[in-house]
Each structure stands twice: as C-alpha cells, then as structure tokens.
Design a protein around this motif. Structure first.
Motif, mmCIF file in Angstrom:
data_model
loop_
_atom_site.group_PDB
_atom_site.id
_atom_site.type_symbol
_atom_site.label_atom_id
_atom_site.label_comp_id
_atom_site.label_asym_id
_atom_site.label_seq_id
_atom_site.Cartn_x
_atom_site.Cartn_y
_atom_site.Cartn_z
ATOM 1 N N TYR A 202 0.837 -1.191 0.000
ATOM 2 C CA TYR A 202 0.000 0.000 0.000
ATOM 3 C C TYR A 202 0.881 1.253 0.000
ATOM 4 O O TYR A 202 2.023 1.221 0.469
ATOM 5 N N ALA A 204 0.669 5.367 1.180
ATOM 6 C CA ALA A 204 -0.104 6.352 1.935
ATOM 7 C C ALA A 204 0.645 7.674 1.959
ATOM 8 O O ALA A 204 1.866 7.709 2.159
ATOM 9 N N GLU A 205 -0.070 8.767 1.706
ATOM 10 C CA GLU A 205 0.522 10.101 1.820
ATOM 11 C C GLU A 205 0.435 10.585 3.262
ATOM 12 O O GLU A 205 -0.502 10.235 3.982
ATOM 13 N N ASP A 207 1.494 14.047 6.051
ATOM 14 C CA ASP A 207 1.915 15.430 6.250
ATOM 15 C C ASP A 207 3.181 15.432 7.109
ATOM 16 O O ASP A 207 3.129 15.068 8.291
ATOM 17 N N VAL A 214 -2.567 11.600 5.192
ATOM 18 C CA VAL A 214 -3.496 12.394 4.390
ATOM 19 C C VAL A 214 -4.301 11.409 3.551
ATOM 20 O O VAL A 214 -3.832 10.886 2.552
ATOM 21 N N GLY A 215 -5.527 11.131 3.945
ATOM 22 C CA GLY A 215 -6.321 10.133 3.252
ATOM 23 C C GLY A 215 -5.973 8.736 3.743
ATOM 24 O O GLY A 215 -5.125 8.542 4.624
ATOM 25 N N SER A 216 -6.616 7.730 3.162
ATOM 26 C CA SER A 216 -6.409 6.344 3.574
ATOM 27 C C SER A 216 -5.396 5.663 2.657
ATOM 28 O O SER A 216 -5.262 6.033 1.485
ATOM 29 N N GLN A 218 -3.755 3.263 -0.014
ATOM 30 C CA GLN A 218 -4.319 2.664 -1.219
ATOM 31 C C GLN A 218 -3.410 1.549 -1.723
ATOM 32 O O GLN A 218 -2.185 1.690 -1.699
#
Length: 422
Positions: A202, A204-205, A207, A214-216, A218
C-alpha cells in the motif's frame, strides 16, 4: 500429493534428512506403501498428475543447475521417460486429457499440448501474461486455464480438438485466486483451493509537519490477490519494486514487479532457475538492478543481483544463507550487510556479515542467536539489528565496522514482532 484416478491411491514426494528425495505411493487407507522412485543426487522430483488409466505419472524433475525436466514415470516399476527438457524455463505443470492422449501445460509464451505417445508439442494459445492450465472438461473438448490476459487473474475456457484450439478463449469467471487445483467432478463442476492468507503493498501520503496520514492507504496494484511485499523505491523515485508470491508454489511463480510511478504500468521479472523470491528487496544505487534473496533447487537460498531490464541474475553471496535471509545495502551501494545462519545441525549462532561487493572481502559485524532483521543508517556508520531473545524481540544498534551492540528497545508482548524497515 496427487490422488489416483480411481481414488484408491496417493502418490507423493518424500524428503529425508541427508537422503535423496523419493516418490512414494500409498493406499488411500494407508495400506501398501512403497517407494516408486528414488531421485538422483541434487535432484528434486515431484508428481504433477496421473494419467487417466493410472499407469503413468507426469513428474517434474528439478536439477541443481537450475534446469527442469518433465518426465513420464511408470507406476508399476518407476521407470522414467524424458518428455521435455525445459532448461531454465519455469516448470509447466500439466494435465492429461481424459483419453490420455495429450498433456496440456503452460510454457513461457502461452499454452501448449504434448502428444504423450510421440512427445510432439503443439502450440495451443499465445499468452504472455502469468497463466497456467487448470484442467480438462470431462468430454475432452475444452481446457480450463487461469490467465491475466485481461489485466486481472481470471478463469478462461478454450475449445480444443486434435491438438488445436478452436476459436478464442471464453471468460468464465472474474477473479481466480486459487492455490491448489482439485479438478473436475463427473458432473462437470470444477473445484480448487483458495489462497486465504494475503499481504499487499500500500501507499499512503502523510503530512511531514504533523506526521499524520493524508487520506487512507491505497493498494499499489489491483491485479493480484495473494502475497506481495518488500517494496523499495528506485533511487530516482521513478519506479517502485516489490515481490509477488513469495512462496515455492509452482502454480504461481515468484516474480519481481517493477511499477512506474508516473504511468502505473507494471512489468513482472521472473528469475530463471529460481523457484521462490522473498524476504527482502533493495535497489542498487545505480538504479539498474535490485538485490533479492532467491531459492535455487539443490543450492538453497542466496542473494542475487537481478537486472531490471533483462531479468538476468548474478550471485552476490557465495553461500546458502539459511531459510530466512535478511540484508541491507550501504548508502554508497558498495557494501552489503547480510545475516548468515550456518546450516550445521544444532547451529544457532547467526552472523551479521559485511561484504565488499567489489573485492568480495567480508568481515563479521556481530554474532548472536536469533538474528532476524538488519537496517543500515543513512550515514552508513551504524546498523540496527533485530533478534529474538528469550521470547522477546530486541532491537539494538551496532557500529557498521563491528563492536559492542547497544540495546534500543525490547518487546515482550507475546505474538508480536518488530520489523526493521528503514
């Protein structure tokens, strides 16, 4: 293990300590066990399928030089006949047609059929994607196979007659995630085992200021269900490499996936002669290759450098490293730090070794039981190691040139492990 067509016997591979492997037959009720065939030195033989009349076995013979032979073995006396020398290509599996005349199997470029009597092979269906034969329908008029020809692992059916395909294959089921083929019933139903354990890669972004996501997360790819892991970014950030199917299941050969971060396009690299890849992957500093651990029949598991354009593999370490080798590269790419576990009976002291990739010179960094993970610091001056000690996972730091280890943290929660990532 493979049950006989009359369901009265089972043929299986048997391996003993310091002895050649054997192919054995036993009654379904445990009666009449016998050794059908003893494999040669540095040869692994495994039964693939019975002929419909129960007189022959299709057997895969993996040799220590990384090549594979497909053989026909007589059930009565264990006599063997070479059907095809596969060389360094992956083993094709195979299923007999109901009349016993043909064997359908998977080769590098697609599906083909072999005439059992003559050994003549007929190309059946081109398919450059990962694929494999699942079985024949009871009337012998169709072959069921799995393929990623449409971009996902699916089940397809193709009509056949006289060693040839009749028309284009038909999609029969989206999403084939099988692990063990059981075959067709007389009523025409197809049974197979499903691979339930899954692990995926996965992205993931987050901060950097707050340290929050930031978000889930993927999934990197949606075209595979199974076991994927050990991702690593290329030095220029343009590609992501990860390992797919880190097992020795010949139905789904292990591969290195090279994914473009700009287009999402993926390429699968298969390493000739290696039946499984896994446990660690790192890009080389020049971005031209990755280093992975690979299992080679007859030689064990070692580290190899794989060219990301050609798939050509060259050895990095000179010895078998034990079942779960871990490693990391120095920031300048000149030194590889790897864990070596001696294979001698009773040996428990694992070693962390540093090998100069140009000269081949090695030094021991530390020696202790239970070494499991290694990660080199960004400045190349220190190494973090993970070890299992008295039921706990202990992380320590040690100088990259060797010396006293300093404990960082100990986890004594049962069933939990630290994994050193970076």
């Amino acid at each position: 293990s493979v049950p006989s067509p009359d369901s009265k016997s089972i043929v299986y591979s048997w391996y003993g300590s310091n002895r050649p492997g054997e192919i054995r037959v036993i009654g379904l009720d445990g009666s009449s066990p016998r050794v059908l065939r003893v494999a040669g030195t540095d040869v692994d033989e495994e039964p693939v399928a019975w002929s419909p009349d129960g007189t022959q076995l299709l057997v895969e013979s993996g040799k220590s030089d990384g090549t594979t032979d497909m053989m026909l073995v007589g059930v009565a006396d264990g006599s063997a006949k070479l059907l095809k020398a596969m060389g360094a290509d992956p083993a094709p599996g195979g299923r007999f047609s109901p009349d016993g005349r043909y064997i359908a199997w998977s080769v590098k470029d697609g599906l083909s059929m072999v005439e059992v009597q003559t050994g003549k092979e007929y190309p059946l269906l081109p398919d450059p994607s990962p694929h494999g034969v699942l079985g024949w329908t009871q009337d012998g008029k169709h072959i069921l196979f799995h393929s990623e020809r449409s971009g996902s692992p699916d089940m397809w059916l193709v009509a056949v007659a006289g060693g040839k395909a009749l028309g284009e294959p038909e999609l029969v089921k989206k999403g084939y995630y099988g692990s063990r083929t059981l075959g067709f019933t007389r009523a025409g139903a197809f049974y197979y085992g499903v691979r339930t354990p899954t692990r995926d890669v996965y992205i993931a972004e987050f901060d950097p200021a707050s340290g929050k996501l930031v978000g889930s997360p993927q999934p990197v790819s949606r075209r595979w269900f199974g076991v994927s892991g050990n991702p690593d970014w290329s030095p220029d950030g343009k590609f992501l490499a990860y390992l797919r199917n880190q097992t020795q299941d010949s139905s789904f050969p292990s591969s290195i996936v090279i994914r473009s971060t700009s287009t999402g396009e993926e390429r699968d690299l298969r390493v000739a002669g290696m039946t499984s890849l896994g446990y660690a992957l790192r890009w080389t500093r020049d971005g031209k290759a990755v280093v992975v651990s690979a299992f080679e029949p007859g030689k064990g598991r070692s580290l190899v450098r794989v060219d990301v354009q050609t798939g050509q593999a060259t050895p990095v370490t000179p010895r078998s490293l034990g079942p779960f080798p871990r490693f990391d590269l120095s920031p300048d790419g000149k030194t590889i730090f790897y864990i070596y576990t001696p294979e001698a009976p009773g040996a428990r002291q694992a070693q962390l070794l540093a090998r100069d990739l140009q000269s081949g010179r090695e030094i021991e960094i530390i020696r202790k039981p239970g070494l499991t993970y290694v990660s080199v610091s960004p400045d190349g001056q220190r190494v973090v190691i993970g070890a299992e000690e008295n039921g706990a996972t202990v992380l320590s730091v040690v100088p990259a040139t060797g010396g006293q280890a300093r404990e960082l943290v100990t986890n004594r929660v049962e069933g939990t492990n630290y994994r050193v990532c970076s």
